[in-house]
Design a protein around this motif. Sequence first.
Motif, PDB file in Angstrom:
ATOM      1  N   ASP A  47       0.860  -1.323  -0.026  1.00 49.44           N
ATOM      2  CA  ASP A  47      -0.018  -0.045   0.141  1.00 49.44           C
ATOM      3  C   ASP A  47       0.786   1.148   0.056  1.00 49.44           C
ATOM      4  O   ASP A  47       1.648   1.397   0.874  1.00 49.44           O
ATOM      5  CB  ASP A  47      -0.930   0.170   1.348  1.00 49.44           C
ATOM      6  N   PRO A  48       0.969   2.102  -0.936  1.00 47.17           N
ATOM      7  CA  PRO A  48       1.522   3.397  -1.060  1.00 47.17           C
ATOM      8  C   PRO A  48       1.402   4.291   0.294  1.00 47.17           C
ATOM      9  O   PRO A  48       2.277   4.795   0.698  1.00 47.17           O
ATOM     10  CB  PRO A  48       1.187   4.286  -2.288  1.00 47.17           C
ATOM     11  N   GLU A  49       0.199   4.569   0.635  1.00 51.68           N
ATOM     12  CA  GLU A  49       0.098   5.315   1.935  1.00 51.68           C
ATOM     13  C   GLU A  49       0.842   4.770   2.964  1.00 51.68           C
ATOM     14  O   GLU A  49       1.531   5.548   3.690  1.00 51.68           O
ATOM     15  CB  GLU A  49      -1.187   5.530   2.304  1.00 51.68           C
ATOM     16  N   HIS A  80      11.300   8.595  -6.102  1.00 50.50           N
ATOM     17  CA  HIS A  80       9.901   7.763  -6.359  1.00 50.50           C
ATOM     18  C   HIS A  80      10.109   7.053  -7.626  1.00 50.50           C
ATOM     19  O   HIS A  80      10.420   7.340  -8.616  1.00 50.50           O
ATOM     20  CB  HIS A  80       9.001   9.084  -6.636  1.00 50.50           C
ATOM     21  N   ASP A  85       2.095   8.783  -9.710  1.00 46.78           N
ATOM     22  CA  ASP A  85       1.008   7.489  -9.279  1.00 46.78           C
ATOM     23  C   ASP A  85       0.734   8.006  -7.864  1.00 46.78           C
ATOM     24  O   ASP A  85      -0.305   7.726  -7.347  1.00 46.78           O
ATOM     25  CB  ASP A  85       1.332   6.128  -9.279  1.00 46.78           C
ATOM     26  N   HIS A  86       1.694   8.453  -7.166  1.00 46.69           N
ATOM     27  CA  HIS A  86       1.346   8.558  -5.761  1.00 46.69           C
ATOM     28  C   HIS A  86       1.810  10.144  -5.297  1.00 46.69           C
ATOM     29  O   HIS A  86       1.620  10.188  -4.025  1.00 46.69           O
ATOM     30  CB  HIS A  86       2.423   7.573  -4.943  1.00 46.69           C
ATOM     31  N   LEU A  89      -0.779  12.050  -2.786  1.00 49.40           N
ATOM     32  CA  LEU A  89      -0.834  11.369  -1.537  1.00 49.40           C
ATOM     33  C   LEU A  89       0.703  11.721  -0.853  1.00 49.40           C
ATOM     34  O   LEU A  89       0.580  12.067   0.532  1.00 49.40           O
ATOM     35  CB  LEU A  89      -0.804   9.778  -1.616  1.00 49.40           C
ATOM     36  N   PHE A  90       1.773  11.497  -1.432  1.00 51.36           N
ATOM     37  CA  PHE A  90       2.970  11.980  -0.783  1.00 51.36           C
ATOM     38  C   PHE A  90       3.039  13.234  -0.420  1.00 51.36           C
ATOM     39  O   PHE A  90       3.360  13.453   0.991  1.00 51.36           O
ATOM     40  CB  PHE A  90       4.273  11.534  -1.725  1.00 51.36           C
TER      41      PHE A  90
END
Length: 132
Positions: A47-49, A80, A85-86, A89-90
């Motif tokens: 999961d990225p988060e 990264h 893609d993230h 969120l980052f």
Amino acid sequence: MTKRAIVPPEFRAAAEQLKMSPAIVSGDHVFLTGVTGSDAQGHMPGDPETQIRNAFEKIGLVLRAGGLTFRSVVEMTTYHVGLRDHFDLFDAIRLECFSEPYPAWTAVEVAGLRREGAIVEIRVIASNDPGG
């Protein structure tokens, strides 16, 4: 110039195995080794988060072991895999950790990282000068 290592107990085994220091104090600055988002057992979450939060938590742990906080950070470089893609969120999680004046920051997209499955590695430099 003298230098000393910061090795929180949670990082001791990995530091000994990899022959590296989680952080080095040199002069008025503390240089942290880049961290990925593996958990306390060394497993990389899918999961990225969770990965991003784990990475920032590890940075906070090393900073606290040196008597510092995220406010001490003056520069951050992030690497990264799949940056777009993230990134949002980052960035949102980053802003939970930092406030004005924000540290200097460079974000770099890379083809891969040393840790299999890692999507981010974060490296920071902090000031240990109590005056700023």
